[in-house]
Design an enzyme around this catalytic site. Structure first.
Site, PDB file in Angstrom:
ATOM      1  N   LYS A 258      39.346  -1.976  -8.236  1.00 41.72           N
ATOM      2  CA  LYS A 258      39.602  -0.634  -7.676  1.00 41.72           C
ATOM      3  C   LYS A 258      41.072  -0.331  -7.421  1.00 41.72           C
ATOM      4  CE  LYS A 258      36.716  -1.532  -4.327  1.00 41.72           C
ATOM      5  NZ  LYS A 258      35.861  -1.599  -3.174  1.00 41.72           N
TER       6      LYS A 258
ATOM      7  N   ARG B 284      28.363  -8.683  11.990  1.00 38.27           N
ATOM      8  CA  ARG B 284      28.676  -7.274  12.273  1.00 38.27           C
ATOM      9  C   ARG B 284      27.973  -6.772  13.527  1.00 38.27           C
ATOM     10  NH1 ARG B 284      29.330  -3.331   7.059  1.00 38.27           N
ATOM     11  NH2 ARG B 284      31.474  -4.000   6.740  1.00 38.27           N
TER      12      ARG B 284
ATOM     13  N   GLY C 185      35.181  -5.936   2.194  1.00 44.38           N
ATOM     14  CA  GLY C 185      33.840  -6.491   2.170  1.00 44.38           C
ATOM     15  C   GLY C 185      33.765  -7.839   1.474  1.00 44.38           C
TER      16      GLY C 185
ATOM     17  N   GLY D 254      37.341  -0.182   3.241  1.00 52.51           N
ATOM     18  CA  GLY D 254      37.986   1.084   2.894  1.00 52.51           C
ATOM     19  C   GLY D 254      38.746   1.681   4.070  1.00 52.51           C
TER      20      GLY D 254
HETATM   21  P1  ADP Z   1      37.034  -6.008  -1.270  1.00 54.18           P
HETATM   22  O1  ADP Z   1      35.557  -5.716  -1.184  1.00 54.18           O
HETATM   23  O2  ADP Z   1      37.413  -7.238  -0.519  1.00 54.18           O
HETATM   24  O3  ADP Z   1      37.889  -4.821  -0.938  1.00 54.18           O
HETATM   25  P2  ADP Z   1      37.040  -5.457  -4.091  1.00 54.18           P
HETATM   26  O4  ADP Z   1      35.693  -4.826  -3.952  1.00 54.18           O
HETATM   27  O5  ADP Z   1      38.197  -4.569  -4.402  1.00 54.18           O
HETATM   28  O6  ADP Z   1      37.373  -6.352  -2.814  1.00 54.18           O
HETATM   29  O7  ADP Z   1      37.003  -6.534  -5.257  1.00 54.18           O
HETATM   30  C1  ADP Z   1      36.127  -7.614  -5.291  1.00 54.18           C
HETATM   31  C2  ADP Z   1      35.515  -7.773  -6.644  1.00 54.18           C
HETATM   32  O8  ADP Z   1      36.539  -7.898  -7.640  1.00 54.18           O
HETATM   33  C3  ADP Z   1      34.701  -9.031  -6.719  1.00 54.18           C
HETATM   34  O9  ADP Z   1      33.397  -8.704  -7.125  1.00 54.18           O
HETATM   35  C4  ADP Z   1      35.412  -9.871  -7.762  1.00 54.18           C
HETATM   36  O10 ADP Z   1      34.535 -10.633  -8.577  1.00 54.18           O
HETATM   37  C5  ADP Z   1      36.110  -8.838  -8.582  1.00 54.18           C
HETATM   38  N1  ADP Z   1      37.233  -9.385  -9.348  1.00 54.18           N
HETATM   39  C6  ADP Z   1      38.351  -9.929  -8.874  1.00 54.18           C
HETATM   40  N2  ADP Z   1      39.149 -10.365  -9.870  1.00 54.18           N
HETATM   41  C7  ADP Z   1      38.489 -10.104 -11.012  1.00 54.18           C
HETATM   42  C8  ADP Z   1      38.770 -10.303 -12.398  1.00 54.18           C
HETATM   43  N3  ADP Z   1      39.895 -10.881 -12.805  1.00 54.18           N
HETATM   44  N4  ADP Z   1      37.851  -9.887 -13.291  1.00 54.18           N
HETATM   45  C9  ADP Z   1      36.701  -9.301 -12.895  1.00 54.18           C
HETATM   46  N5  ADP Z   1      36.377  -9.087 -11.608  1.00 54.18           N
HETATM   47  C10 ADP Z   1      37.258  -9.485 -10.682  1.00 54.18           C
HETATM   48 MG    MG Z   2      34.107  -4.851  -2.500  1.00 55.77          MG
END
Ligand code: ADP
Ligand code: MG
Length: 381
Positions: free
Chosen positions: A193, A36, A338, A360
């Site tokens: 989310k 970053r 992230g 986000g």
């Molecule tokens: P990003 O940060 O890339 O936007 P998110 O924060 O929305 O992604 O989601 C990532 C999190 O979702 C990770 O911690 C991952 O372990 C969790 N996750 C993904 N699939 C599952 C699942 N089936 N059950 C529980 N947690 C999950």
């Molecule tokens: Mg995340």
């Protein structure tokens, strides 16, 4: 979308307030991953070459408007000092003494903006103070451009404001796929989310040919379809799936579940036979199914891991799609989020892959929202 850029400005002897995103993880007083920080070097070096004086401002973590050494930017300073000779670091008490101290310095980094309660409140006084340090403001921090914070939003009222090179690159790449949507246009969404991701799905459903859904996000959709999801992670409220989304969504056919004594790959149709279980990954057949779409795609937008990737063996689905995506050399690929970008660690990045620094912010931008940090930088507003 055209932004006011810095390439043709006369910057000689001007002082620039440069908002960067140095929000990196710190461990034992050191920077864990400097990517970053490095990503802002083109903008910083450009400004120095033009003989501008530079004041770097950033946040790190969430210190809640109070001084908290845990969130100090000092480790970032030591990291960056190896790359920028004259860099100096200043605690910011945000008073006139600071102004005097930094007056003749070629480049300085100020302590965490969020040590001041005014930052997250978009406080005008705080923004005015920041503005008083410089002649112009440059935003290079795409990842916080969806935040109405003083160093992103309010400050632009008090100084001529421009987009930095990294920010411009982000907007260019993200805008390109929206205004020139090549087909097949495939969106791959996972993670958690659903509430923040649903608006993006709605907008992208108008452009995309298919939306492949995995991760905990799929659990919410299974639930909406009336499937039993046991103790799987899902957000409690109901999600509404409109017709366009429904037509384009591709849900997993099989999933990896964990029961008290076993981990198994099962068909989604047989979920009703199980009682205490959690869905933690997409299944093998689903990886194959997603591969069919991803291999032929001309555009891929990916956000969100396919499962609980931090825990083996539930990383297999995510690893599977990473391999498939990396093999596609003809698609324009945009990856953001992230957690998602930590899953996509490639030795050498291909030119058709763009990794967004915004999680986000990327999602909000792609969902068609005008971000508060971008609006003041538009050329013809
Ligand atoms: P990003 O940060 O890339 O936007 P998110 O924060 O929305 O992604 O989601 C990532 C999190 O979702 C990770 O911690 C991952 O372990 C969790 N996750 C993904 N699939 C599952 C699942 N089936 N059950 C529980 N947690 C999950
Ligand atoms: Mg995340």
């Amino acid at each position: 979308m055209k932004l006011k850029n810095i390439e043709k400005l006369n910057l000689k002897s001007k002082t620039v307030l440069l908002r960067v995103d140095f929000d990196v993880s710190i461990k034992n007083g050191g920077v864990v991953d400097g990517a970053r920080i490095i990503s802002h070097l083109p903008t910083i070096n450009f400004l120095l070459k033009q003989k501008a004086k530079v004041i770097l401002i950033s946040h790190l973590g969430r210190p809640q408007g109070m001084i908290d050494e845990k969130y100090s930017l000092k480790p970032v300073f030591y990291y960056l000092k190896k790359k920028i000779k004259n860099l100096e670091f200043f605690n910011n008490n945000f008073d006139n003494a600071l102004k005097e101290k930094i007056k003749d310095k070629p480049i300085v980094l100020l302590e965490n903006l969020r040590f001041n309660p005014g930052e997250e409140k978009n406080d005008k006084k705080f923004a005015k103070f920041l503005a008083s340090l410089a002649n112009l403001y440059i935003n290079d921090a795409f990842a916080v451009s969806h935040r109405k914070h003083a160093s992103v939003s309010a400050v632009t009222q008090y100084l001529p404001s421009y987009a930095g090179l990294l920010l411009e690159k982000e907007i260019k790449n993200l805008t390109e796929v929206i205004i020139k949507p090549y087909h097949p246009f495939i969106v791959l969404m996972g993670g958690a989310k659903i509430s923040t991701k649903m608006p993006v799905l709605k907008t992208l459903a108008r452009k995309a040919d298919q939306i492949l859904v995995g991760g905990a996000l799929a659990n919410d959709l299974f639930k909406a379809e009336g499937y039993n999801i046991g103790q799987s992670f899902s957000e409690s409220h109901d999600v509404e799936i409109n017709k366009t989304i429904k037509r384009k969504i591709v849900l997993p056919k099989d999933v990896v579940i964990k029961t008290e004594d076993k981990i198994q790959n099962i068909k989604v149709d047989s979920l009703s036979r199980y009682k205490d279980f959690k869905i933690l990954d997409i299944g093998k057949q689903t990886i194959q199914l997603f591969a069919k779409y991803l291999e032929n795609a001309k555009i891929i937008i990916w956000n969100g891991p396919m499962g609980l990737f931090e825990e083996k063996p539930f990383d297999q689905g995510t690893r599977g799609v990473v391999k498939i995506i990396a093999r596609n050399k003809k698609a324009k690929i945009i990856i953001g989020g992230g957690d998602t970008i930590t899953c996509f660690k490639q030795k050498s990045l291909k030119p058709n892959v763009f990794i967004s620094t915004g999680g986000g912010a990327m999602l909000e931008f792609l969902s068609g929202k005008m971000l508060p940090g971008i609006k003041p930088l538009l050329k013809n507003k």
